[in-house]
Enzyme design. Structure first.
Site, PDB file in Angstrom:
ATOM      1  N   HIS A 285       0.829  -1.204   0.000  1.00 16.20           N
ATOM      2  CA  HIS A 285       0.000   0.000   0.000  1.00 16.20           C
ATOM      3  C   HIS A 285       0.862   1.252   0.000  1.00 16.20           C
ATOM      4  O   HIS A 285       0.429   2.307   0.430  1.00 16.20           O
ATOM      5  CB  HIS A 285      -0.944  -0.008   1.202  1.00 16.20           C
ATOM      6  CG  HIS A 285      -1.918  -1.140   1.160  1.00 16.20           C
ATOM      7  ND1 HIS A 285      -2.596  -1.587   2.262  1.00 16.20           N
ATOM      8  CD2 HIS A 285      -2.317  -1.931   0.142  1.00 16.20           C
ATOM      9  CE1 HIS A 285      -3.366  -2.602   1.929  1.00 16.20           C
ATOM     10  NE2 HIS A 285      -3.214  -2.833   0.649  1.00 16.20           N
ATOM     11  N   THR A 398      -2.383  -9.785  10.261  1.00 18.42           N
ATOM     12  CA  THR A 398      -3.361  -9.223   9.334  1.00 18.42           C
ATOM     13  C   THR A 398      -4.525 -10.188   9.206  1.00 18.42           C
ATOM     14  O   THR A 398      -4.327 -11.404   9.219  1.00 18.42           O
ATOM     15  CB  THR A 398      -2.757  -8.966   7.938  1.00 18.42           C
ATOM     16  OG1 THR A 398      -3.821  -8.689   7.013  1.00 18.42           O
ATOM     17  CG2 THR A 398      -1.963 -10.155   7.427  1.00 18.42           C
ATOM     18  N   THR A 424      -6.410 -13.485  16.472  1.00 18.69           N
ATOM     19  CA  THR A 424      -7.646 -14.234  16.230  1.00 18.69           C
ATOM     20  C   THR A 424      -7.564 -14.958  14.890  1.00 18.69           C
ATOM     21  O   THR A 424      -6.974 -14.451  13.939  1.00 18.69           O
ATOM     22  CB  THR A 424      -8.863 -13.290  16.202  1.00 18.69           C
ATOM     23  OG1 THR A 424      -8.545 -12.183  15.354  1.00 18.69           O
ATOM     24  CG2 THR A 424      -9.201 -12.787  17.582  1.00 18.69           C
ATOM     25  N   CYS A 439       1.674 -11.428  18.338  1.00 18.36           N
ATOM     26  CA  CYS A 439       2.625 -11.954  17.349  1.00 18.36           C
ATOM     27  C   CYS A 439       4.078 -11.821  17.810  1.00 18.36           C
ATOM     28  O   CYS A 439       4.911 -12.655  17.459  1.00 18.36           O
ATOM     29  CB  CYS A 439       2.397 -11.367  15.959  1.00 18.36           C
ATOM     30  SG  CYS A 439       2.413  -9.593  15.844  1.00 18.36           S
TER      31      CYS A 439
END
Ligand code: ZN
Length: 484
Positions: A285, A398, A424, A439
């Site tokens: 991005h 992510t 999750t 993480c």
């Protein structure tokens, strides 16, 4: 029968601008609706356009299907559904489809009359709508095309990878690792996940008069009024040279010669702080690392405009005025046979452009706004550099809800193992091993078990991590710090 003529769409979809996956609720209703939505584009071309007999009711039919598709879950098949496949049959059909491909599968089933299209739909988790109950079997073909396309694009989990030991062994053995990262790897540094609607940043935007906070990153809004973006840009501008243990983990993979590519969705450019080399990073991005003039396209290093961004000032191009001056100089020279004339000397012919007062363009940081194409490098690197080399995929921090980055795991070869590290689990993509938790904690424990030294001041030297299985899932594990 033309159930399989649709192009795969893989590479072309990679060129799409940044879009949120349209699915209403990925976590609950599950995978079917969004995949059907994705498949529908293909189906509508093959089934409704090329197969059209000109009766003119295609649109009506299509929208009826859209409303009528009901998801059939494996648990329902296991319990038994009237006229549907058993779960065993369904699993066998899915396996066969992946083995022989769409065309051969359709030939072997419908072509040989071994099963009806109506029943075959249920093998792929679609319950035929009641209004088609008495319809001829051909009426179920469009639905089956959706079902097959959906199943075919789904990557099946590799059954041989399940445990933490499997994950550690993969880390140690693999040599060309693709790491896909998102906002979750920077949140431990206090950097907000600004694309998520839950963050404080978005709640600050109400006063800007935006109907949807995402408009801050909408390219049309930026073109109309760049001050909206620059009023919040200082809050998301990376300033300190810090990085998280997860960034350090990516750097460690690089040091061990194992990092093929780090595709990051983050624009904070923190990978660079950790020492990950630019040639190993694709900033999907974009980032603040560079900025471009919207008018003359001149590119500068991002930090050249950081001071203005921090002050909340709209940075302007310093080259634009020079270029305009040179342009008009050339024109004046040419128009007047070598005799210089200033503006004041002109006869007032207003049709000539060079009498407009030149204004400098706005310098836009090279982050990808909604509505802009992703950097070319993204699809090119994925298809021409990584696809044939990659031997392990690690997705970290992510939820993979933003296309086309979300499609990366599906584009890479299905035989390549995929690990998922996040707080999750996701339900719309199936990974081989889910490593759930903070993480930073997960990667530090993986390194510990691999015998690798991951040094970072945020990892306590005597950190102890407990790994617990998640009931009902052979390949899902939760990581918890049990004391430092
Ligand atoms: Zn310019």
């Amino acid at each position: 029968m033309d159930l399989v003529s649709a192009p795969s769409g893989e590479s072309s979809s990679l060129k799409n601008p940044v879009l949120e996956v349209a699915s209403a609720d990925v976590s609950k209703a599950g995978t079917a609706t969004e995949n059907i939505a994705a498949a529908k584009g293909e189906v509508s071309q093959s089934e409704y356009e090329t197969d059209s007999d000109g009766s003119g009711d295609e649109w009506e039919t299509q929208s009826l299907y859209e409303d009528a598709i009901q998801v059939l879950r494996d648990e329902q098949l296991r319990e038994g559904v009237p006229d549907a496949c058993t779960l065993d049959e369904a699993v066998a059909y899915r396996k066969r489809l992946h083995e022989i491909g769409k065309a051969a599968f359709v030939e072997e089933t419908l072509g040989q009359d071994t099963v009806t299209a109506k029943k075959l739909c249920t093998a792929f988790g679609i319950l035929p709508p009641a209004f088609l109950d008495d319809a001829p079997d051909e009426a179920f073909h469009p639905l089956l095309a959706i079902a097959i396309s959906r199943e075919f694009s789904r990557r099946p989990k590799l059954p041989q990878y399940n445990t933490i030991d499997d994950a550690v062994r993969l880390l140690k053995e693999c040599k060309n690792i693709v790491v896909l990262t998102g906002a979750g790897i920077s949140t431990s540094l206090g950097i907000p996940d600004f694309r998520s609607k839950d963050t404080g940043l978005y709640s600050q935007l109400a006063h800007l008069g935006l109907s949807d906070p995402q408009e801050v990153f909408d390219i049309q809004v930026f073109r109309e009024d760049p001050s909206i973006f620059f009023s919040i840009a200082k809050d998301i501008l990376p300033t300190e040279k810090k990085f998280s243990p997860t960034h350090a983990f990516i750097r460690l993979l690089q040091d061990k010669g194992k990092l093929l590519t780090n595709y990051t969705q983050n624009i904070d450019n923190i990978e660079a702080n950790a020492g990950v080399l630019p040639e190993n990073i694709v900033q999907c991005h974009g980032s603040f690392a560079t900025a471009t003039c919207v008018k003359c396209q001149r590119k500068v290093m991002g930090d050249e405009i950081f001071d203005e961004i921090k002050k909340g000032v709209i940075p302007q191009c310093t080259s634009c005025p020079t270029i305009f001056a040179e342009d008009s100089g050339v024109k004046r020279k040419r128009n007047s046979n070598g005799v210089h004339r200033s503006r004041k000397d002109n006869d007032g012919d207003s049709s000539d452009d060079d009498y407009e007062i030149p204004t400098a363009g706005v310098m836009k940081p090279d982050i990808t706004f909604f509505g802009e194409d992703l950097p070319d490098e993204f699809g090119h690197r994925l298809l021409h550099h990584d696809r044939d080399r990659v031997d392990l995929v690690i997705v970290i921090g992510t939820s993979l809800k933003v296309a086309p980055v979300a499609e990366v795991p599906g584009v890479l070869p299905r035989t390549v193992p995929q690990l998922y590290i996040s707080r999750t689990p996701v339900s719309h993509t199936e990974f081989d091993i889910d490593l759930l938790g903070d993480c930073d904690v997960v990667v530090s424990e993986l390194c510990r078990r691999a015998g690798w030294e991951l040094k970072h001041e945020m990892i306590p030297a005597d950190e102890k991590v407990e790994v617990l299985p998640v009931e009902g899932y052979e390949s899902r594990h939760v990581f918890k710090v049990v004391g430092a």
